[in-house]
Design a protein around this motif. Structure first.
Motif, PDB file in Angstrom:
ATOM      1  N   GLN A   5      -8.453   5.662  -5.425  1.00 20.70           N
ATOM      2  CA  GLN A   5      -9.575   5.095  -4.690  1.00 20.70           C
ATOM      3  C   GLN A   5      -9.242   4.786  -3.225  1.00 20.70           C
ATOM      4  O   GLN A   5      -8.129   5.001  -2.749  1.00 20.70           O
ATOM      5  CB  GLN A   5     -10.107   3.868  -5.429  1.00 20.70           C
ATOM      6  CG  GLN A   5     -10.765   4.226  -6.750  1.00 20.70           C
ATOM      7  CD  GLN A   5     -11.803   3.216  -7.189  1.00 20.70           C
ATOM      8  OE1 GLN A   5     -11.706   2.026  -6.924  1.00 20.70           O
ATOM      9  NE2 GLN A   5     -12.823   3.690  -7.880  1.00 20.70           N
TER      10      GLN A   5
ATOM     11  N   GLY B 178      -6.553   1.920  -8.148  1.00 15.13           N
ATOM     12  CA  GLY B 178      -7.606   1.165  -7.492  1.00 15.13           C
ATOM     13  C   GLY B 178      -7.463   1.115  -5.975  1.00 15.13           C
ATOM     14  O   GLY B 178      -6.449   1.531  -5.400  1.00 15.13           O
ATOM     15  N   PRO B 179      -8.482   0.581  -5.298  1.00 19.34           N
ATOM     16  CA  PRO B 179      -8.449   0.483  -3.842  1.00 19.34           C
ATOM     17  C   PRO B 179      -7.247  -0.317  -3.343  1.00 19.34           C
ATOM     18  O   PRO B 179      -6.873  -1.332  -3.928  1.00 19.34           O
ATOM     19  CB  PRO B 179      -9.754  -0.236  -3.507  1.00 19.34           C
ATOM     20  CG  PRO B 179     -10.645   0.015  -4.663  1.00 19.34           C
ATOM     21  CD  PRO B 179      -9.747   0.071  -5.858  1.00 19.34           C
ATOM     22  N   CYS B 180      -6.632   0.183  -2.286  1.00 16.47           N
ATOM     23  CA  CYS B 180      -5.555  -0.530  -1.568  1.00 16.47           C
ATOM     24  C   CYS B 180      -4.282  -0.724  -2.385  1.00 16.47           C
ATOM     25  O   CYS B 180      -3.429  -1.547  -2.015  1.00 16.47           O
ATOM     26  CB  CYS B 180      -6.049  -1.868  -1.023  1.00 16.47           C
ATOM     27  SG  CYS B 180      -7.464  -1.728   0.081  1.00 16.47           S
TER      28      CYS B 180
ATOM     29  N   ASN C  15      -6.816  -3.146  -8.098  1.00 17.16           N
ATOM     30  CA  ASN C  15      -6.879  -3.309  -6.643  1.00 17.16           C
ATOM     31  C   ASN C  15      -5.678  -4.071  -6.096  1.00 17.16           C
ATOM     32  O   ASN C  15      -5.266  -5.093  -6.647  1.00 17.16           O
ATOM     33  CB  ASN C  15      -8.128  -4.110  -6.238  1.00 17.16           C
ATOM     34  CG  ASN C  15      -9.421  -3.459  -6.647  1.00 17.16           C
ATOM     35  OD1 ASN C  15      -9.458  -2.624  -7.540  1.00 17.16           O
ATOM     36  ND2 ASN C  15     -10.494  -3.847  -6.000  1.00 17.16           N
ATOM     37  N   ASN C  16      -5.127  -3.574  -4.983  1.00 16.17           N
ATOM     38  CA  ASN C  16      -4.099  -4.286  -4.211  1.00 16.17           C
ATOM     39  C   ASN C  16      -2.786  -4.504  -4.955  1.00 16.17           C
ATOM     40  O   ASN C  16      -1.945  -5.282  -4.501  1.00 16.17           O
ATOM     41  CB  ASN C  16      -4.633  -5.637  -3.706  1.00 16.17           C
ATOM     42  CG  ASN C  16      -5.728  -5.472  -2.681  1.00 16.17           C
ATOM     43  OD1 ASN C  16      -5.491  -5.006  -1.575  1.00 16.17           O
ATOM     44  ND2 ASN C  16      -6.943  -5.833  -3.062  1.00 16.17           N
TER      45      ASN C  16
ATOM     46  N   ALA D 115      -5.142  -6.545 -10.941  1.00 16.41           N
ATOM     47  CA  ALA D 115      -5.309  -6.573  -9.487  1.00 16.41           C
ATOM     48  C   ALA D 115      -4.325  -7.549  -8.846  1.00 16.41           C
ATOM     49  O   ALA D 115      -4.091  -8.651  -9.350  1.00 16.41           O
ATOM     50  CB  ALA D 115      -6.738  -6.971  -9.136  1.00 16.41           C
TER      51      ALA D 115
END
Length: 225
Positions: A135, A153-155, A184-185, A202
């Motif tokens: 992502q 996931g994002p980042c 994420n992250n 996350a």
């Protein structure tokens, strides 16, 4: 457009260098550069301001790259967004989607139907399986393996240098097995193995190997009770 199919659609200021191979029903956006010997299959869409087939450079501080200047191969049905850069000796397999501003370095293989999100970075010597999702703004470090159906996931951030350049180390990114999901992250340290169908929460920091079918969270990441 001598030697190219009549079905090709090309925007303004497009550069196609000598030896490029382009299949039927290809669309190329404005200002895009297709460098020497790049191979593009059928029914491919390429956005504006892209560069395909970049030969990597560097300086003495960077690690030496094995020069294998094979062309980029873009297989049938691939969709590439705007402002995307793809380096030499990389293979993008059928029906992959690559979002705007993504960067894919040399000696990378991306499997069928994988999605590479907007501004994601895929570093050199990486293998990505089929039907993966990477992502927005994810960073997949060099020398990494993602098996099939992995979700990033994002980042998410990965690293491949255990000592951050302080001493010699055989660079090795994470190995993420089939069906694993990374939230994420999350951050994943060098050489870490993440098991099949495992879920990383996350914001977690993964500092050691994780077995199949686990759920881990936290800093450092530990199995959820």
């Amino acid at each position: 457009m001598k030697n190219y199919p009549a079905s090709i659609k090309i925007g303004q200021n497009v550069v196609i260098e000598e030896g490029a191979i382009i299949g039927e029903n290809v669309k190329i956006g404005h200002n895009t550069v297709i460098l020497k010997d790049t191979e593009i299959g059928e029914n491919v869409e390429i956005g504006s301001n892209c560069v395909l087939g970049i030969i990597p450079g560097g300086n003495r501080k960077m690690r030496e790259i094995n020069r294998v200047d094979k062309p980029v191969v873009i297989n049938n049905g691939v969709r590439i967004g705007n402002l995307v850069s793809i380096y030499s000796n990389t293979v993008i397999n059928e029906n992959v989607f690559i979002g705007d501003q993504a960067s894919i370095r040399e000696n990378v293989i991306i499997g069928e139907e994988t999605v590479v999100g907007r501004s994601a970075i895929i570093e050199l010597n990486t293998r990505i399986g089929k039907r993966c999702t990477i992502q927005t703004l994810a960073y997949v470090t060099g020398d990494t393996v993602l098996e099939d159906q992995v979700f990033i996931g994002p980042c998410v951030s990965m690293s491949n240098d255990k000592y951050m350049g302080a001493k010699d180390y055989n660079l090795k990114g994470p190995y993420i097995k089939e069906g694993a999901k990374i939230g994420n992250n999350a951050s994943i340290l060098p050489g870490i193995s993440i098991g099949m169908r495992t879920i990383v929460g996350a914001g977690s920091v993964v500092t050691k190997d994780i077995l199949d079918d686990e759920i881990v969270v936290g800093v450092p990441a530990k199995q959820k009770p």
